[in-house]
Design a protein around this motif. Structure first.
Motif, PDB file in Angstrom:
ATOM      1  N   VAL A   1      -4.917  -5.370   7.389  1.00 60.28           N
ATOM      2  CA  VAL A   1      -3.978  -4.353   6.952  1.00 60.28           C
ATOM      3  C   VAL A   1      -4.623  -2.986   6.726  1.00 60.28           C
ATOM      4  CG1 VAL A   1      -2.440  -6.055   5.917  1.00 60.28           C
ATOM      5  CG2 VAL A   1      -4.260  -5.049   4.539  1.00 60.28           C
ATOM      6  N   ASP A   2      -5.962  -2.922   6.659  1.00 58.14           N
ATOM      7  CA  ASP A   2      -6.575  -1.606   6.424  1.00 58.14           C
ATOM      8  C   ASP A   2      -8.057  -1.678   6.746  1.00 58.14           C
ATOM      9  OD1 ASP A   2      -6.891   1.016   5.755  1.00 58.14           O
ATOM     10  OD2 ASP A   2      -6.438   0.804   3.628  1.00 58.14           O
ATOM     11  N   ALA A   3      -8.601  -0.539   7.135  1.00 61.70           N
ATOM     12  CA  ALA A   3     -10.047  -0.381   7.289  1.00 61.70           C
ATOM     13  C   ALA A   3     -10.540   0.373   6.058  1.00 61.70           C
ATOM     14  CB  ALA A   3     -10.381   0.380   8.572  1.00 61.70           C
ATOM     15  N   LEU A   4     -10.998  -0.375   5.039  1.00 60.75           N
ATOM     16  CA  LEU A   4     -11.419   0.251   3.787  1.00 60.75           C
ATOM     17  C   LEU A   4     -12.649   1.132   3.987  1.00 60.75           C
ATOM     18  CD1 LEU A   4     -10.960  -2.772   1.348  1.00 60.75           C
ATOM     19  CD2 LEU A   4      -9.363  -0.910   1.813  1.00 60.75           C
TER      20      LEU A   4
ATOM     21  N   LYS B   1      -3.660   5.424   1.364  1.00 58.16           N
ATOM     22  CA  LYS B   1      -3.250   4.883   2.665  1.00 58.16           C
ATOM     23  C   LYS B   1      -2.422   5.897   3.432  1.00 58.16           C
ATOM     24  CE  LYS B   1      -0.740   0.885   4.557  1.00 58.16           C
ATOM     25  NZ  LYS B   1      -1.778   0.524   5.526  1.00 58.16           N
ATOM     26  N   GLN B   2      -1.539   6.622   2.707  1.00 52.28           N
ATOM     27  CA  GLN B   2      -0.713   7.642   3.356  1.00 52.28           C
ATOM     28  C   GLN B   2      -1.595   8.755   3.933  1.00 52.28           C
ATOM     29  OE1 GLN B   2       1.840  10.035   0.764  1.00 52.28           O
ATOM     30  NE2 GLN B   2       3.539   9.743   2.191  1.00 52.28           N
ATOM     31  N   ARG B   3      -2.602   9.159   3.176  1.00 53.39           N
ATOM     32  CA  ARG B   3      -3.502  10.200   3.671  1.00 53.39           C
ATOM     33  C   ARG B   3      -4.289   9.712   4.883  1.00 53.39           C
ATOM     34  NH1 ARG B   3      -8.504  10.381   3.351  1.00 53.39           N
ATOM     35  NH2 ARG B   3      -8.585   8.740   1.771  1.00 53.39           N
ATOM     36  N   LYS B   4      -4.750   8.460   4.825  1.00 54.71           N
ATOM     37  CA  LYS B   4      -5.530   7.902   5.927  1.00 54.71           C
ATOM     38  C   LYS B   4      -4.686   7.788   7.196  1.00 54.71           C
ATOM     39  CE  LYS B   4      -8.139   4.582   4.669  1.00 54.71           C
ATOM     40  NZ  LYS B   4      -8.597   3.219   4.278  1.00 54.71           N
ATOM     41  N   GLU B   5      -3.420   7.354   7.037  1.00 56.80           N
ATOM     42  CA  GLU B   5      -2.563   7.216   8.216  1.00 56.80           C
ATOM     43  C   GLU B   5      -2.230   8.581   8.822  1.00 56.80           C
ATOM     44  OE1 GLU B   5       0.688   4.972   6.703  1.00 56.80           O
ATOM     45  OE2 GLU B   5      -0.301   3.029   6.988  1.00 56.80           O
ATOM     46  N   GLY B   6      -2.153   9.619   7.984  1.00 55.43           N
ATOM     47  CA  GLY B   6      -1.986  10.973   8.524  1.00 55.43           C
ATOM     48  C   GLY B   6      -3.171  11.375   9.378  1.00 55.43           C
TER      49      GLY B   6
END
Length: 544
Positions: free
Chosen positions: A402-405, A308-313
């Protein structure tokens, strides 16, 4: 490709395959630990023991000894070719004889063929006796398999190399069988007039088959009686294998002792913390398994937070790109306005790459999309928040994407002719993660990966476990999925169909679970509306 139908294995077949696999592994391991001289010596010893077991009527044990000796010698280095061949030829020949006694004609033919292949090489130096024996036994095996012409050729070749009354008698039987079969074919072709003779011969064949079956059963009974009578005369092969298994059993005992020591140590620690001790070993192993599963689950959750951290970056980079792209579009539009008619006509063919903008806008509209229910009963809210009823007033159920998997696909805008409207193409596979939580109206529910890591670092839990959900006080969790979010599959009413799956059930009772599902359904409607809004914005933003 057609799929073969295979019958399920019986328990006996399964056990036989298991024993054969264990035998192969053990023999290969022994062979790898030996030198060449030691392997030759072991093969000679096993050949001698096999001969003794064969003479005693212990055919299965003789088969094991011969087979193991072959394994030790069949890949011997070329420098020991003479020793290898001198052992392999009689071993293969003896194996063929054992297989014949066990009525396994196919295996007997294979073993005799291997012996014959070595004998026929001139430089190996084998005389006619060894070649004749291998040829004879292959002929008998082929006779048992019903391949009479091949059996006749082998037996005749054996007699030419070394005359033998046994081979001569066997060859006579084969020739008689060939002649009888030829007569049968002639009679079968004779038609109706030869039917009675054919029926008589069929009865004679059946009678002969019954006689052979009775004889074979008698020989088998005799072999079994001889084998049982000699069970106490010398060491059986399985006794040696039992001794070879002793180190394995000792190792298992040591592992059991280590686990028991671990059990005692954990009982001392749990006793110091006032927890209940685990006295039963099986119960301890079950708890150990559960702890391992919890640790694996914790590792998966931490990996999910890091992803998730990588995706938000990446999302941050997309936001910066969008600002730069918007400025560039404004500059192009301003340049066109200034140029006026001097800009010249546009090309009849025009295509724009819009995939990155489409994915970014989808993420903006969907991640964070929410729905809110009515105010919760104080008792229900208190059960989730683990606080008093008085302090649990004013809480509601809120659902949040909460997320786009998965957000995979392509998009493009194309214009073929200035007089026609452009073509807006898109085709995406969407999988969204949603959660339903107990919260106050208007509270910020979504937590970034950095916020989740910070929350874990400041947690009272000594293990610093990763949060189990993006939102706090989660009551339900799952996914929305649409595989064909595609311009060619756009529904007439603009309502896209989403598949809904609940992956984390509600642990707070059926009443709260039912209320959570209502809010989840409301969130799904919000997502459907967001997809329709995205389609409209896509066409408006990229008008040619």
């Amino acid at each position: 490709m057609t799929e073969e139908n295979t019958a399920p294995k019986t328990f006996q077949e399964y056990q036989q395959q298991k024993r054969q696999r264990e035998w192969n592994e053990r023999v290969q391991k022994q062979k790898e630990s030996m030198g060449n001289a030691e392997r030759v010596e072991r093969a000679r010893d096993w050949k001698q023991r096999g001969n003794e077991k064969f003479k005693a009527g212990n055919l299965m044990e003789a088969l094991d000894y011969y087979s193991e000796a072959v394994v030790f010698m069949e890949d011997m280095v070329e420098a020991r070719r003479k020793e290898r061949n001198e052992l392999l030829v009689p071993l293969y020949s003896n194996l063929a004889q054992v297989h014949l006694r066990l009525d396994d004609g196919r295996a007997a033919e294979e073993a005799a063929g291997k012996a014959l292949a070595i004998c026929e090489v001139a430089k190996n130096g084998f005389g006619p006796a060894a070649t004749a024996k291998a040829q004879y036994r292959r002929g008998v095996a082929r006779q048992a398999l019903g391949r009479l012409e091949e059996a006749r050729d082998d037996l005749a070749a054996s007699l030419r190399l070394q005359p033998s009354p046994e081979a001569e008698r066997q060859l006579g039987e084969v020739r008689s069988a060939i002649a009888a079969r030829a007569r049968e074919e002639r009679e079968r072709m004779g038609g109706f007039l030869n039917r009675q003779a054919g029926e008589r011969q069929a009865r004679e064949r059946q009678a002969e088959e019954r006689r052979r079956e009775r004889k074979a059963r008698a020989e088998q009974r005799q072999q079994m009686q001889t084998a049982f009578a000699r069970l106490s005369e010398g060491e059986m092969l399985y006794e040696q294998r039992e001794r070879e298994m002793e180190p394995v059993r000792e190792k298992e005992k040591e592992q059991r002792k280590t686990l028991e020591l671990e059990q005692n140590l954990l009982n001392i620690i749990d006793g110091g913390k006032g927890k209940q001790k685990t006295e039963d070993f099986d119960e301890f192993m079950q708890k150990k398994l559960e702890r391992c599963q919890e640790q694996n689950s914790e590792l998966d959750q931490k990996k999910k937070v890091l992803d998730k951290q990588r995706k938000e970056g990446q999302w941050g980079e997309d936001d910066a790109w969008r600002a730069q792209r918007d400025r560039h579009r404004e500059q192009l539009e301003e340049r066109r306005r200034r140029a006026g008619g001097e800009a010249g006509p546009r090309s009849l063919w025009e295509s724009r790459e819009v995939c990155r903008w489409c994915e970014q806008r989808l993420r903006d509209l969907l991640v964070g999309c929410s729905a809110e229910g009515q105010e919760l009963d104080e008792g229900l809210a208190a059960g989730v928040l683990q606080q008093s009823r008085a302090s649990s007033r004013g809480y509601v159920l809120r659902a949040l994407v909460v997320d786009a998997l998965k957000l995979e696909g392509d998009a493009a805008v194309m214009r073929l002719n200035l007089s026609k409207a452009p073509l807006y193409y898109f085709d995406y596979f969407l999988k969204l993660e949603w959660e339903v939580a107990v919260a106050r109206p208007g509270d910020k529910l979504y937590r970034t990966a950095d916020e989740l890591i910070t929350s874990a670092a400041h947690s009272d839990d000594q293990g610093a476990t990763a949060p189990r959900s993006v939102v706090e006080h989660r009551a339900l969790g799952g996914t929305f999925k649409i595989r064909e979010f595609c311009s060619e599959e756009e529904p007439a009413d603009g309502r896209w169909q989403l598949a809904t799956k609940t992956k984390v059930s509600c642990p707070y009772g059926p009443e709260l679970a039912e209320l959570s599902e209502v809010v989840r359904d409301a969130l799904r409607e919000s997502v459907v509306s967001a997809l329709g809004r995205w389609v409209s914005e896509y066409r408006e933003h990229w008008r040619c």
